[in-house]
Scaffold this active site. Structure first.
Site, PDB file in Angstrom:
ATOM      1  N   TYR A  81       0.849  -1.191   0.000  1.00 24.39           N
ATOM      2  CA  TYR A  81       0.000   0.000   0.000  1.00 24.39           C
ATOM      3  C   TYR A  81       0.888   1.245   0.000  1.00 24.39           C
ATOM      4  O   TYR A  81       0.825   2.108   0.876  1.00 24.39           O
ATOM      5  CB  TYR A  81      -0.924   0.003   1.225  1.00 24.39           C
ATOM      6  CG  TYR A  81      -2.123  -0.913   1.105  1.00 24.39           C
ATOM      7  CD1 TYR A  81      -2.055  -2.117   0.402  1.00 24.39           C
ATOM      8  CD2 TYR A  81      -3.331  -0.586   1.695  1.00 24.39           C
ATOM      9  CE1 TYR A  81      -3.144  -2.962   0.297  1.00 24.39           C
ATOM     10  CE2 TYR A  81      -4.433  -1.425   1.596  1.00 24.39           C
ATOM     11  CZ  TYR A  81      -4.332  -2.614   0.896  1.00 24.39           C
ATOM     12  OH  TYR A  81      -5.411  -3.454   0.793  1.00 24.39           O
TER      13      TYR A  81
ATOM     14  N   TYR B  66      -4.740  -9.827  -8.688  1.00 23.82           N
ATOM     15  CA  TYR B  66      -4.479 -10.091  -7.268  1.00 23.82           C
ATOM     16  C   TYR B  66      -3.314 -11.054  -7.092  1.00 23.82           C
ATOM     17  O   TYR B  66      -2.466 -10.876  -6.220  1.00 23.82           O
ATOM     18  CB  TYR B  66      -5.733 -10.647  -6.599  1.00 23.82           C
ATOM     19  CG  TYR B  66      -6.488  -9.617  -5.808  1.00 23.82           C
ATOM     20  CD1 TYR B  66      -6.457  -9.593  -4.421  1.00 23.82           C
ATOM     21  CD2 TYR B  66      -7.240  -8.637  -6.455  1.00 23.82           C
ATOM     22  CE1 TYR B  66      -7.155  -8.655  -3.694  1.00 23.82           C
ATOM     23  CE2 TYR B  66      -7.936  -7.679  -5.739  1.00 23.82           C
ATOM     24  CZ  TYR B  66      -7.894  -7.685  -4.354  1.00 23.82           C
ATOM     25  OH  TYR B  66      -8.573  -6.740  -3.632  1.00 23.82           O
TER      26      TYR B  66
ATOM     27  N   VAL C 123     -24.711  15.145  -6.311  1.00 18.50           N
ATOM     28  CA  VAL C 123     -24.529  15.682  -7.664  1.00 18.50           C
ATOM     29  C   VAL C 123     -25.279  14.759  -8.614  1.00 18.50           C
ATOM     30  O   VAL C 123     -24.971  13.569  -8.722  1.00 18.50           O
ATOM     31  CB  VAL C 123     -23.035  15.774  -8.030  1.00 18.50           C
ATOM     32  CG1 VAL C 123     -22.877  16.276  -9.470  1.00 18.50           C
ATOM     33  CG2 VAL C 123     -22.304  16.702  -7.063  1.00 18.50           C
TER      34      VAL C 123
ATOM     35  N   SER D  19     -19.496   3.383  -5.686  1.00 17.47           N
ATOM     36  CA  SER D  19     -19.139   3.087  -4.296  1.00 17.47           C
ATOM     37  C   SER D  19     -19.731   1.747  -3.910  1.00 17.47           C
ATOM     38  O   SER D  19     -20.902   1.468  -4.197  1.00 17.47           O
ATOM     39  CB  SER D  19     -19.660   4.168  -3.348  1.00 17.47           C
ATOM     40  OG  SER D  19     -19.509   3.771  -1.999  1.00 17.47           O
TER      41      SER D  19
ATOM     42  N   THR E  51      -8.989  -2.073  -2.426  1.00 22.41           N
ATOM     43  CA  THR E  51      -7.899  -1.646  -1.554  1.00 22.41           C
ATOM     44  C   THR E  51      -7.888  -0.129  -1.488  1.00 22.41           C
ATOM     45  O   THR E  51      -8.166   0.550  -2.480  1.00 22.41           O
ATOM     46  CB  THR E  51      -6.530  -2.121  -2.076  1.00 22.41           C
ATOM     47  OG1 THR E  51      -6.266  -1.514  -3.343  1.00 22.41           O
ATOM     48  CG2 THR E  51      -6.472  -3.638  -2.206  1.00 22.41           C
TER      49      THR E  51
END
Length: 557
Positions: free
Chosen positions: A79, A202, A251, A297, A512
């Site tokens: 990360y 992955y 929005v 999302s 992630t």
């Protein structure tokens, strides 16, 4: 004229973009405005009362306790963008330290070592023998197919267009009964119907973790839930520098400049609606301004229940993807949101958060699973709906009282029936989900003093059990083709970028925080003319001979 940045969505990606603009782009906070439906995004954690108004259910019978829809598992080695940027964000808890310091110091003091990762009818699979989960249980055919997938060159990725993991392994169906698959799917939330293209990514990006998938030693945990440990410090950093946050604002559309053949993508106006009073407003966008859109999302269209109330499924198309869909209908290069948000069978799962007023239940779970709180996942592989639980290091919320415990779990297949409560998981109350968990714990409890002997005591300790149905929780793994995700800054885009789990970047992997942080950096640097050579370097462990040797050894064990 002062250049401005408009952020659609206040999740971790746009927060990161705001920090990059200030840290690396020399922006002042007053140049940045963030519009959000909620304050926490997918990295959540709060009291139930704070969530209640956001969901489609009527007022619930019990608004006590805590809720975390899920937990993101960080990784210290891969990360890179996250650790770099959070080194610029001051800790809210330890003056003089950064958020990166907070997390890594906590994790090093409380390292993950899972000893009950898989649990079957005989208890944790850690007793030696052929079923011990240190064995991947691959057949030679499995090894060939997995190796072929991983070693496929990136330029050939289109060969995996719309191919599911089930299709890739169709000649070796026993792959889906291996310890590896039980661990992999529940660690990362893959399904058989998920994209083989994403599994390939992955296996390359996370190859370092392959050799320790059974203990999850590579998992990096935050001191508290990720809303308090990551999101709040990032918001404070931005607020302290004058960034404007506009909450409860959706929005609903973007207007674009008319250009020859509509080749150039230039946003000229944001059209938005205040969700508290339905008031519609507009914001003019100059050509030199920047718009960062969260085009999807995984927690959109969630629905919430409580200990007495099942969820009432929210059938709404994901609001963040709806805006993306409108834009994609105008420009050919903006991908295909329906691939990710029009098939819930590929993406849905259901989590539940348990809050108790004593530690009896957590102590019983520790006894049965043989591990202390804070050691990642336990998966009950005999459960029809594939149940997993995560018992956090306590406390998981700063507001927790010393006598309170909090943990969460999830069912990967919420349409399936329970094994102890005979109804589909999605129709269960929070109490019934807890009874389902107690049934599985009782089934594997080796003690003469079975956990069911303490059921009344446990039930009396429950403050709340909060189910949350998330129709798009694994949408980022849905089957897709090259081109279904838009580039972070699409071709011909002059001022629109996509920062989410649904934009396209080479090599990196979705689900992630790293993906969101990386997208934010790419967008900011592209718009500001900062050289790509200055992007945060990422590791390529798939090219490290020592890592690959360990992976090969793991594949054979």
């Amino acid at each position: 004229m002062t250049r401005k940045a408009y952020m659609i969505g206040t999740g971790i990606g746009n927060l990161a973009a705001g920090i990059y603009l200030i840290r690396d782009g020399g922006f002042k906070g007053e140049q940045i405005t963030m519009y959000g439906l909620e304050t926490h995004g997918a990295n959540d954690g709060n009291t139930v009362a704070a969530y209640e108004s956001e969901y489609s259910n009527p007022k619930l019978s019990n608004n006590k306790g805590f809720l975390a829809k899920g937990g993101r598992m960080l990784n210290e080695e891969t990360y890179e963008n996250l650790w770099d940027l959070l080194r610029s964000v001051p800790s809210l808890d330890n003056p003089g330290q950064t958020v990166t310091d907070d997390i890594l110091n906590f994790d090093h003091a409380h390292p993950t070592h899972d000893v009950g990762r898989l649990i079957d009818s005989n208890g944790p699979r850690n007793k030696g023998g052929k079923d011990d989960y240190k064995h991947m249980q691959f057949s030679n055919k499995d090894r060939v197919l997995l190796s072929k997938l991983m070693l496929m060159p990136e330029k050939d990725e289109e060969k995996l267009n719309n191919i599911s993991i089930a299709e890739w392994f169709q000649t070796s169906p026993t792959f889906f009964q291996t310890n590896f698959w039980y661990m992999w799917q529940t660690t990362f939330a893959f399904k058989r119907a998920s994209s083989a293209m994403e599994l390939r990514r992955y296996m390359n990006r996370m190859i370092l973790e392959f050799s320790r998938i059974n203990t999850l030693e590579g998992v990096t945990r935050t001191p508290y839930n990720q809303y308090e440990s990551i999101i709040l410090p990032m918001r404070r950093y931005l607020e302290d520098r004058g960034v404007t946050f506009v909450n409860n604002m959706k929005v609903t559309d973007l207007e674009f400049k008319d250009t020859p053949l509509m080749d150039d993508i230039i946003v000229t106006k944001l059209i938005m609606q205040n969700v508290t009073n339905d008031e519609v407003s507009e914001v003019a966008v100059e050509e030199d301004d920047m718009v960062f859109d969260t085009n999807g999302s995984i927690t959109d269209s969630s629905s919430i229940g409580d200990i007495n109330t099942p969820v009432k499924e929210n059938m709404e198309y994901a609001p963040s993807a709806e805006l993306w869909k409108k834009a994609a209908s105008k420009f050919y290069s903006l991908g295909n949101p329906d691939k990710f948000f029009n098939d819930r069978t590929q993406s849905e799962w259901l989590s539940f958060t348990v809050t108790t007023d004593d530690h009896k239940l957590v102590q019983e779970i520790s006894r049965i699973t043989q591990q202390e709180p804070g050691n990642a996942l336990n998966t009950f592989i005999d459960s029809t709906a594939l149940l997993s639980i995560v018992v956090h290091h306590q406390p998981h919320f700063k507001a927790q009282k010393p006598n309170e415990s909090v943990f969460w779990g999830y069912f990967m297949y919420p349409r399936r029936n329970g094994d102890f409560v005979q109804k589909p998981i999605i129709e269960m109350t929070g109490q019934e989900m807890l009874e389902e968990l107690l049934g599985h714990l009782s089934k594997v409890d080796p003690s003469k003093d079975n956990i069911m002997n303490h059921k009344d005591e446990i039930m009396d300790s429950i403050i709340n059990v909060i189910p949350v149905h998330m129709p798009y929780a694994s949408a980022l793994f849905n089957q897709r083709a090259v081109g279904d995700r838009p580039a972070v800054v699409p071709t011909h885009s002059k001022n629109l970028a996509f920062v989410s789990q649904f934009c396209e970047m080479p090599f990196d992997m979705v689900f992630t925080e790293q993906y969101s942080f990386r997208a934010a950096q790419i967008a900011v640097y592209k718009f500001l003319g900062i050289s790509e050579a200055q992007l945060t370097p990422v590791h390529h462990y798939e090219k490290d001979p020592k890592v690959m040797a360990r992976a090969t050894k793991t594949m054979l064990r």
